[in-house]
Design an enzyme around this catalytic site. Structure first.
Site, PDB file in Angstrom:
ATOM      1  N   ASP A 230       1.193   6.485   5.997  1.00  0.00           N
ATOM      2  CA  ASP A 230       2.320   5.770   5.414  1.00  0.00           C
ATOM      3  C   ASP A 230       3.594   6.316   6.043  1.00  0.00           C
ATOM      4  O   ASP A 230       3.547   7.084   7.011  1.00  0.00           O
ATOM      5  CB  ASP A 230       2.345   5.936   3.893  1.00  0.00           C
ATOM      6  CG  ASP A 230       2.901   4.693   3.186  1.00  0.00           C
ATOM      7  OD1 ASP A 230       3.957   4.206   3.634  1.00  0.00           O
ATOM      8  OD2 ASP A 230       2.293   4.231   2.216  1.00  0.00           O
ATOM      9  N   ASP A 261       4.386   3.777  10.911  1.00  0.00           N
ATOM     10  CA  ASP A 261       4.783   2.473  10.390  1.00  0.00           C
ATOM     11  C   ASP A 261       3.690   1.482  10.746  1.00  0.00           C
ATOM     12  O   ASP A 261       3.468   1.185  11.920  1.00  0.00           O
ATOM     13  CB  ASP A 261       6.117   2.052  11.013  1.00  0.00           C
ATOM     14  CG  ASP A 261       6.648   0.738  10.457  1.00  0.00           C
ATOM     15  OD1 ASP A 261       5.865   0.018   9.810  1.00  0.00           O
ATOM     16  OD2 ASP A 261       7.821   0.431  10.690  1.00  0.00           O
ATOM     17  N   PHE A 262       2.976   0.954   9.734  1.00  0.00           N
ATOM     18  CA  PHE A 262       1.829   0.100  10.039  1.00  0.00           C
ATOM     19  C   PHE A 262       2.224  -1.271  10.598  1.00  0.00           C
ATOM     20  O   PHE A 262       1.372  -2.068  10.947  1.00  0.00           O
ATOM     21  CB  PHE A 262       0.881  -0.052   8.844  1.00  0.00           C
ATOM     22  CG  PHE A 262       1.510  -0.426   7.520  1.00  0.00           C
ATOM     23  CD1 PHE A 262       2.489  -1.388   7.423  1.00  0.00           C
ATOM     24  CD2 PHE A 262       1.085   0.209   6.368  1.00  0.00           C
ATOM     25  CE1 PHE A 262       3.041  -1.734   6.211  1.00  0.00           C
ATOM     26  CE2 PHE A 262       1.641  -0.119   5.132  1.00  0.00           C
ATOM     27  CZ  PHE A 262       2.618  -1.099   5.058  1.00  0.00           C
ATOM     28  N   ARG A 277      -5.463  -0.271   0.555  1.00  0.00           N
ATOM     29  CA  ARG A 277      -5.509  -0.565  -0.880  1.00  0.00           C
ATOM     30  C   ARG A 277      -4.116  -0.935  -1.386  1.00  0.00           C
ATOM     31  O   ARG A 277      -3.164  -0.170  -1.228  1.00  0.00           O
ATOM     32  CB  ARG A 277      -6.044   0.628  -1.666  1.00  0.00           C
ATOM     33  CG  ARG A 277      -6.108   0.330  -3.170  1.00  0.00           C
ATOM     34  CD  ARG A 277      -6.863   1.382  -3.940  1.00  0.00           C
ATOM     35  NE  ARG A 277      -7.004   0.987  -5.344  1.00  0.00           N
ATOM     36  CZ  ARG A 277      -7.673   1.674  -6.260  1.00  0.00           C
ATOM     37  NH1 ARG A 277      -8.291   2.789  -5.918  1.00  0.00           N
ATOM     38  NH2 ARG A 277      -7.748   1.244  -7.496  1.00  0.00           N
ATOM     39  N   HIS A 281      -0.942  -7.200  -0.390  1.00  0.00           N
ATOM     40  CA  HIS A 281      -0.368  -8.070  -1.419  1.00  0.00           C
ATOM     41  C   HIS A 281       1.144  -7.878  -1.569  1.00  0.00           C
ATOM     42  O   HIS A 281       1.817  -8.682  -2.197  1.00  0.00           O
ATOM     43  CB  HIS A 281      -1.081  -7.886  -2.759  1.00  0.00           C
ATOM     44  CG  HIS A 281      -0.771  -6.605  -3.474  1.00  0.00           C
ATOM     45  ND1 HIS A 281      -1.097  -6.402  -4.803  1.00  0.00           N
ATOM     46  CD2 HIS A 281      -0.170  -5.449  -3.072  1.00  0.00           C
ATOM     47  CE1 HIS A 281      -0.716  -5.192  -5.174  1.00  0.00           C
ATOM     48  NE2 HIS A 281      -0.162  -4.599  -4.156  1.00  0.00           N
TER      49      HIS A 281
END
Length: 393
Positions: A230, A261-262, A277, A281
């Site tokens: 993260d 940073d994804f 997880r 969303h």
């Protein structure tokens, strides 16, 4: 199915699912605590009982459907429209009522409780009586209230209280202008996180950005996030959490903490498992697809991606859902009706806070396919689901 036959089928489901849930509690060698008790059970604080969650899903769906079937429609709709449970919970949490009642098995008279929490006694009694009617707190004598099994999770030390406070403070602010946001030509067709109802309602604060930018400006609202990959500040929190709770695993080098940073790059490549997880969303499709493409670049041919999220189901199953997801037993709605209500509540929360969404299985697979991933299996976790993907050839 005729009305009587449907009711009788629902009654059978209620009985069988309740018996199954009861058996889960008794498998621990302990009786189910009474609602009036403050005693806890091992199942109260574990996520491991999948069978219990599945039993409760059927039970909640059947009970709600039975009441809706037998009650006049106006009765049901007015009850839903008037439901202010969330508001009473908000007051109880912010006032610290459960803390004030802690250790007082004999309860406290509302006059004494009023002095402790700073709310006028008559108004406080009305709020607590509304909650006690739904089995949160006890009224053990007229105007004498005590904690019970449900109210114990409202203690200030409880993660549940923290989560409930978020749901009862932030989301309602955004919900108050949802229709305006949905009908305003400037925002009606936008999926830019900056145009979410929440950011619209707090625009007077002068924050130009997303809900995450608002959180940065309000650090007092941020809750601990446990993550291995993260942003740097969050990875630091994760490292502290593992040191405190899983020191042996950290000492053995079984866990590593990687910041980044994804949206840009995942520096940890060719791992067996990549696990997301409650990540996708938070983001509309454009950003979610970017995250998936970044993960896909890091994966090898043998890697697996596990997406752990709420997954919405259509009331009438699609072909993909019928092939991958077992429907609820008849006469329940195929998506379990009220037994899966939290999933749909969560979807509304994502809409008003982030202008994002919980996705259906078809939507999730379409996004993953666009990122070069193939669905292998759907793991039904009752309140959520685990979607397993591999690299598409």
């Amino acid at each position: 199915m005729a009305g009587r036959a449907s009711v009788e089928s629902l009654l059978k489901l209620i009985n069988s699912s309740a018996q199954q849930a009861l058996a889960q509690y008794e498998n621990h060698g302990l009786d189910l605590p009474l609602l009036s008790s403050t005693a806890s059970h091992p199942l109260d604080t574990t996520d491991e009982s999948l069978e219990l969650r599945k039993s409760i899903r059927v039970l909640e769906g059947a009970c709600e459907q039975l009441c809706s079937a037998l009650s006049p429609p106006a009765h049901t709709i007015v009850n839903k429209g008037q439901n202010l449970d969330w508001l009473c919970l908000l007051v109880a949490i912010e006032a610290g009522v459960a803390d004030a009642l802690s250790g007082r098995e004999e309860g406290m008279h509302v006059n004494d409780l009023s002095k402790s929490v700073g709310i006028e006694s008559s108004k406080l009694a009305r709020i607590l009586r509304a909650l006690a009617t739904k089995h949160v707190f006890l009224e053990i004598k007229p105007d004498v209230f005590a904690n019970n099994r449900l109210s114990m999770v409202l203690l200030s030390s409880s993660d549940v209280a923290c989560l409930t406070l978020c749901h009862t403070t932030l989301a309602p602010r955004a919900a108050s202008i949802l229709h305006e946001n949905l009908s305003d030509p400037k925002t009606a067709f936008s999926y830019d996180p900056k145009d979410s109802p929440f950011m619209q309602v707090v625009k007077h604060e002068g924050i130009d950005g997303t809900f995450f930018d608002w959180l940065k400006a309000h650090p007092e609202k941020r809750a601990l996030k446990v993550a291995l990959f993260d942003l740097p500040e969050t990875v630091g929190q994760a490292s502290e959490h593992w040191s405190r709770n899983f020191p042996e695993a950290k000492a053995r080098g079984q866990v590593e903490f990687v910041s980044g940073d994804f949206f840009n790059q995942i520096p940890v490549e060719n791992r067996d498992i990549y696990y997301l997880r409650n990540i996708l969303h938070n983001w509309p499709d454009i950003q979610a697809l970017q995250i998936l493409r970044t993960v896909r670049k890091a994966m090898s041919r043998s890697s697996r991606l596990l997406i752990h999220d709420y997954v919405l189901s259509h009331i009438k199953q699609t072909e993909l859902e019928a092939a991958k997801v077992e429907p609820a037993p008849s006469p329940l709605l195929p998506n379990y009706g009220a037994g899966s209500a939290r999933t749909y509540y969560q979807d509304m929360t994502m809409l008003v806070m982030y202008i994002s969404k919980e996705r259906t299985l078809d939507e999730s697979v379409a996004l993953a396919s666009a990122a070069g991933l193939r669905l292998e299996k759907v793991w039904d976790l009752a309140e959520s689901a685990l979607l397993e993907f591999t690299v598409a050839e």
